[in-house]
Design a protein around this motif. Sequence first.
Motif, PDB file in Angstrom:
ATOM      1  N   ASP A 160       0.804  -1.225   0.000  1.00 39.49           N
ATOM      2  CA  ASP A 160       0.000   0.000   0.000  1.00 39.49           C
ATOM      3  C   ASP A 160       0.837   1.275   0.000  1.00 39.49           C
ATOM      4  OD1 ASP A 160      -2.483  -1.417   0.081  1.00 39.49           O
ATOM      5  OD2 ASP A 160      -1.987  -1.940   2.153  1.00 39.49           O
ATOM      6  N   GLY A 161       2.148   1.139  -0.084  1.00 35.98           N
ATOM      7  CA  GLY A 161       3.027   2.308  -0.118  1.00 35.98           C
ATOM      8  C   GLY A 161       3.277   2.764  -1.546  1.00 35.98           C
ATOM      9  N   GLN A 162       3.957   3.894  -1.683  1.00 33.99           N
ATOM     10  CA  GLN A 162       4.228   4.453  -3.019  1.00 33.99           C
ATOM     11  C   GLN A 162       4.991   3.454  -3.891  1.00 33.99           C
ATOM     12  OE1 GLN A 162       4.968   8.899  -3.223  1.00 33.99           O
ATOM     13  NE2 GLN A 162       6.282   8.334  -1.508  1.00 33.99           N
ATOM     14  N   LEU A 163       6.052   2.899  -3.315  1.00 29.58           N
ATOM     15  CA  LEU A 163       6.892   1.990  -4.097  1.00 29.58           C
ATOM     16  C   LEU A 163       6.206   0.643  -4.315  1.00 29.58           C
ATOM     17  CD1 LEU A 163       9.605   1.652  -5.486  1.00 29.58           C
ATOM     18  CD2 LEU A 163      10.599   1.002  -3.290  1.00 29.58           C
ATOM     19  N   GLY A 164       5.520   0.173  -3.278  1.00 29.44           N
ATOM     20  CA  GLY A 164       4.799  -1.100  -3.400  1.00 29.44           C
ATOM     21  C   GLY A 164       3.764  -1.044  -4.517  1.00 29.44           C
ATOM     22  N   CYS A 174       0.748  -9.148   7.085  1.00 24.95           N
ATOM     23  CA  CYS A 174       1.922  -9.462   7.905  1.00 24.95           C
ATOM     24  C   CYS A 174       2.454  -8.159   8.494  1.00 24.95           C
ATOM     25  CB  CYS A 174       2.992 -10.144   7.035  1.00 24.95           C
ATOM     26  SG  CYS A 174       4.455 -10.596   7.964  1.00 24.95           S
ATOM     27  N   ASP A 175       2.224  -7.957   9.777  1.00 20.36           N
ATOM     28  CA  ASP A 175       2.669  -6.724  10.431  1.00 20.36           C
ATOM     29  C   ASP A 175       4.163  -6.844  10.755  1.00 20.36           C
ATOM     30  OD1 ASP A 175       3.170  -4.528  11.952  1.00 20.36           O
ATOM     31  OD2 ASP A 175       1.507  -4.825  13.351  1.00 20.36           O
ATOM     32  N   LEU A 176       4.962  -6.026  10.089  1.00 21.03           N
ATOM     33  CA  LEU A 176       6.427  -6.129  10.263  1.00 21.03           C
ATOM     34  C   LEU A 176       6.887  -5.609  11.616  1.00 21.03           C
ATOM     35  CD1 LEU A 176       7.565  -5.048   6.677  1.00 21.03           C
ATOM     36  CD2 LEU A 176       7.235  -7.351   7.574  1.00 21.03           C
ATOM     37  N   ALA A 177       5.978  -4.960  12.341  1.00 17.52           N
ATOM     38  CA  ALA A 177       6.349  -4.469  13.670  1.00 17.52           C
ATOM     39  C   ALA A 177       5.934  -5.442  14.757  1.00 17.52           C
ATOM     40  CB  ALA A 177       5.683  -3.118  13.921  1.00 17.52           C
ATOM     41  N   TYR A 189       9.246   1.962   7.693  1.00 14.30           N
ATOM     42  CA  TYR A 189       8.746   3.030   8.559  1.00 14.30           C
ATOM     43  C   TYR A 189       9.353   4.308   7.989  1.00 14.30           C
ATOM     44  CZ  TYR A 189       7.925   5.838  12.750  1.00 14.30           C
ATOM     45  OH  TYR A 189       7.509   6.821  13.621  1.00 14.30           O
ATOM     46  N   THR A 190       8.516   5.196   7.416  1.00 14.18           N
ATOM     47  CA  THR A 190       9.060   6.347   6.687  1.00 14.18           C
ATOM     48  C   THR A 190       8.729   7.703   7.328  1.00 14.18           C
ATOM     49  OG1 THR A 190       7.119   6.294   5.245  1.00 14.18           O
ATOM     50  CG2 THR A 190       9.090   5.195   4.424  1.00 14.18           C
ATOM     51  N   ALA A 191       8.127   7.675   8.527  1.00 14.98           N
ATOM     52  CA  ALA A 191       7.771   8.940   9.189  1.00 14.98           C
ATOM     53  C   ALA A 191       9.016   9.511   9.877  1.00 14.98           C
ATOM     54  CB  ALA A 191       6.650   8.698  10.187  1.00 14.98           C
ATOM     55  N   VAL A 243      16.964   9.240  13.794  1.00 19.94           N
ATOM     56  CA  VAL A 243      16.573   7.856  14.104  1.00 19.94           C
ATOM     57  C   VAL A 243      16.194   7.092  12.834  1.00 19.94           C
ATOM     58  CG1 VAL A 243      14.819   6.443  15.265  1.00 19.94           C
ATOM     59  CG2 VAL A 243      15.875   8.364  16.461  1.00 19.94           C
ATOM     60  N   TYR A 244      15.415   7.740  11.942  1.00 16.00           N
ATOM     61  CA  TYR A 244      15.011   7.069  10.697  1.00 16.00           C
ATOM     62  C   TYR A 244      16.247   6.601   9.932  1.00 16.00           C
ATOM     63  CZ  TYR A 244      13.592   6.719   5.776  1.00 16.00           C
ATOM     64  OH  TYR A 244      13.412   6.302   4.470  1.00 16.00           O
ATOM     65  N   GLY A 245      17.197   7.509   9.722  1.00 15.02           N
ATOM     66  CA  GLY A 245      18.425   7.153   8.995  1.00 15.02           C
ATOM     67  C   GLY A 245      19.204   6.053   9.702  1.00 15.02           C
ATOM     68  N   SER A 254      17.940   3.742  11.641  1.00 18.26           N
ATOM     69  CA  SER A 254      17.231   2.461  11.502  1.00 18.26           C
ATOM     70  C   SER A 254      17.436   1.882  10.104  1.00 18.26           C
ATOM     71  CB  SER A 254      15.741   2.630  11.822  1.00 18.26           C
ATOM     72  OG  SER A 254      15.084   3.397  10.830  1.00 18.26           O
ATOM     73  N   LYS A 255      17.472   2.744   9.084  1.00 19.16           N
ATOM     74  CA  LYS A 255      17.680   2.258   7.709  1.00 19.16           C
ATOM     75  C   LYS A 255      19.128   1.771   7.545  1.00 19.16           C
ATOM     76  CE  LYS A 255      15.092   2.410   4.701  1.00 19.16           C
ATOM     77  NZ  LYS A 255      14.070   1.446   4.235  1.00 19.16           N
ATOM     78  N   GLU A 256      20.060   2.465   8.175  1.00 16.16           N
ATOM     79  CA  GLU A 256      21.461   2.020   8.120  1.00 16.16           C
ATOM     80  C   GLU A 256      21.598   0.639   8.768  1.00 16.16           C
ATOM     81  OE1 GLU A 256      24.144   3.502  11.071  1.00 16.16           O
ATOM     82  OE2 GLU A 256      25.707   3.889   9.588  1.00 16.16           O
TER      83      GLU A 256
HETATM   84  N1  LIG Z   1       9.536   8.359   0.523  1.00 19.74           N
HETATM   85  C1  LIG Z   1      10.748   8.848   0.352  1.00 19.74           C
HETATM   86  O1  LIG Z   1      10.944  10.038   0.095  1.00 19.74           O
HETATM   87  C2  LIG Z   1      11.947   7.926   0.433  1.00 19.74           C
HETATM   88  C3  LIG Z   1      13.235   8.473   0.301  1.00 19.74           C
HETATM   89  C4  LIG Z   1      14.347   7.612   0.362  1.00 19.74           C
HETATM   90  C5  LIG Z   1      14.158   6.262   0.535  1.00 19.74           C
HETATM   91  N2  LIG Z   1      12.915   5.760   0.685  1.00 19.74           N
HETATM   92  C6  LIG Z   1      12.761   4.314   0.895  1.00 19.74           C
HETATM   93  O2  LIG Z   1      11.999   3.803  -0.194  1.00 19.74           O
HETATM   94  C7  LIG Z   1      11.213   2.705   0.242  1.00 19.74           C
HETATM   95  C8  LIG Z   1       9.765   2.910  -0.148  1.00 19.74           C
HETATM   96  O3  LIG Z   1       9.274   4.110   0.429  1.00 19.74           O
HETATM   97  P1  LIG Z   1       7.801   4.659   0.107  1.00 19.74           P
HETATM   98  O4  LIG Z   1       7.950   6.092  -0.241  1.00 19.74           O
HETATM   99  O5  LIG Z   1       7.103   3.742  -0.821  1.00 19.74           O
HETATM  100  O6  LIG Z   1       7.166   4.553   1.563  1.00 19.74           O
HETATM  101  P2  LIG Z   1       5.633   4.614   1.981  1.00 19.74           P
HETATM  102  O7  LIG Z   1       4.803   5.171   0.876  1.00 19.74           O
HETATM  103  O8  LIG Z   1       5.611   5.263   3.322  1.00 19.74           O
HETATM  104  O9  LIG Z   1       5.236   3.074   2.117  1.00 19.74           O
HETATM  105  C9  LIG Z   1       5.748   2.286   3.143  1.00 19.74           C
HETATM  106  C10 LIG Z   1       4.855   1.082   3.274  1.00 19.74           C
HETATM  107  O10 LIG Z   1       5.391   0.290   4.361  1.00 19.74           O
HETATM  108  C11 LIG Z   1       4.289  -0.207   5.060  1.00 19.74           C
HETATM  109  N3  LIG Z   1       4.544  -0.464   6.456  1.00 19.74           N
HETATM  110  C12 LIG Z   1       4.916   0.425   7.399  1.00 19.74           C
HETATM  111  N4  LIG Z   1       4.933  -0.182   8.604  1.00 19.74           N
HETATM  112  C13 LIG Z   1       4.553  -1.460   8.397  1.00 19.74           C
HETATM  113  C14 LIG Z   1       4.350  -2.583   9.248  1.00 19.74           C
HETATM  114  N5  LIG Z   1       4.507  -2.488  10.564  1.00 19.74           N
HETATM  115  N6  LIG Z   1       3.995  -3.758   8.698  1.00 19.74           N
HETATM  116  C15 LIG Z   1       3.780  -3.873   7.379  1.00 19.74           C
HETATM  117  N7  LIG Z   1       3.924  -2.844   6.508  1.00 19.74           N
HETATM  118  C16 LIG Z   1       4.306  -1.656   7.028  1.00 19.74           C
HETATM  119  C17 LIG Z   1       3.227   0.886   5.005  1.00 19.74           C
HETATM  120  O11 LIG Z   1       1.981   0.288   5.263  1.00 19.74           O
HETATM  121  P3  LIG Z   1       0.650   1.159   5.497  1.00 19.74           P
HETATM  122  O12 LIG Z   1       0.262   1.602   4.104  1.00 19.74           O
HETATM  123  O13 LIG Z   1      -0.297   0.194   6.091  1.00 19.74           O
HETATM  124  O14 LIG Z   1       1.023   2.281   6.398  1.00 19.74           O
HETATM  125  C18 LIG Z   1       3.400   1.413   3.601  1.00 19.74           C
HETATM  126  O15 LIG Z   1       2.526   0.773   2.709  1.00 19.74           O
HETATM  127  C19 LIG Z   1      11.454   2.594   1.750  1.00 19.74           C
HETATM  128  O16 LIG Z   1      12.473   1.641   1.983  1.00 19.74           O
HETATM  129  C20 LIG Z   1      11.961   3.968   2.142  1.00 19.74           C
HETATM  130  O17 LIG Z   1      12.783   3.929   3.296  1.00 19.74           O
HETATM  131  C21 LIG Z   1      11.787   6.563   0.620  1.00 19.74           C
END
Ligand SMILES: NC(=O)c1ccc[n+]([C@@H]2O[C@H](COP(=O)([O-])OP(=O)(O)OC[C@H]3O[C@@H](n4cnc5c(N)ncnc54)[C@H](OP(=O)(O)O)[C@@H]3O)[C@@H](O)[C@H]2O)c1
Length: 314
Positions: free
Chosen positions: A9-13, A39-42, A67-69, A130-132, A134-136
């Motif tokens: 449900d995320g942008q990339l997904g 599958c809740d990853l948390a 976790y992107t917040a 913290v976000y950076g 956790s990703k590292e």
């Molecule tokens: N967005 C950016 O600007 C950016 C920049 C650099 C790198 N990235 C990396 O690019 C990748 C994709 O980012 P994105 O922009 O597509 O992020 P996004 O739109 O925030 O999507 C993240 C997805 O992860 C899911 N998620 C979060 N917590 C979860 C949990 N506990 N269990 C299962 N699913 C969970 C969310 O589910 P829900 O929909 O249910 O919340 C959401 O669908 C990530 O690795 C991010 O770190 C993103």
Amino acid sequence: MNILVFGKDGQLGKAFAEQLQSTPFSQINTIRFVGRADCDLANPNYLHLQTFLESYHPQVIINAAAYTAVDKAESEAELAFAINAVAPEIMAKYAAANNATLLHFSTDYVFDGSGQRACTESDQTNPLGVYGKSKEAGEKAVVSAFASHPQLQYAILRTSWVYGDGGNFIRTILRLAKERSELRIIDDQFGVPTSAQWLAELGVGLVLGSAAQKLNSGIYHAVPRGETNWFGLACLAVKTAAEAGMQLKTSPGAIKPIPASDYPLPAPRPMNSRLATGKLEQELKHLGLVSKLPHWNTPWDEQVRVYVKQLPVD
Ligand SMILES: NC(=O)c1ccc[n+]([C@@H]2O[C@H](COP(=O)([O-])OP(=O)(O)OC[C@H]3O[C@@H](n4cnc5c(N)ncnc54)[C@H](OP(=O)(O)O)[C@@H]3O)[C@@H](O)[C@H]2O)c1
């Protein structure tokens, strides 16, 4: 071949879903797109994800969940690390033990953003928040899980400023431009806006294309050509949207540049988010993919124009 895509449900997904559904791969048996409800990853019971993986036995795992917040992570470190570090570690350990390929994503925020030049994959990481961090930790866990399996394949694509079907900077700017006559946007933080669609096309080419068996495992910087700052991106988005007929109160001339110091946020951001893509380009040449990926070389601003033009005007 079974494929699991986390983060449906995320942008990339969503971009992966579109990409995979429009690309015919004869070797794919099933693709499952996995969301939080599946599958809740948390989930603090880490066996939860392990059991989920074992029940599906994927040959390819694409982890677009995270976790992107960025600001909230400062007060939710445990949750951010569970999703961004522990879950990828479990996926990587599963993949390494079961001859599966893992495609994982990381961020420019693993760097502290000092200096002016584009960071390479071998530059020292030093996340500011913290976000950076956790990703590292997620990157390190993936690299370490595969370290004693050099015959297996994984890729970690570090990217930046992602926009797609979901909340992102461009959409926020256009929403604000509908409400306000003037915007003040940071002009001293530099980086590269990256289309989720572009990233998904690249990711599919790397791990599922005809040459995927030859993929050299490792970390790759994955952003389009060029660079800008937030002010430059906001101006382009507003100009393109106005030309496309969107009713905006802000004209491009009414966007004012400000330094990041005038817009303090809970999590510090790198001032320099430029990522060097030479290693990825070499790999695409090695895999024979340069000419097969139609948008590989399209500069960031052309991609942003295309994206903004397809947004609803009202
Ligand atoms: N967005 C950016 O600007 C950016 C920049 C650099 C790198 N990235 C990396 O690019 C990748 C994709 O980012 P994105 O922009 O597509 O992020 P996004 O739109 O925030 O999507 C993240 C997805 O992860 C899911 N998620 C979060 N917590 C979860 C949990 N506990 N269990 C299962 N699913 C969970 C969310 O589910 P829900 O929909 O249910 O919340 C959401 O669908 C990530 O690795 C991010 O770190 C993103």
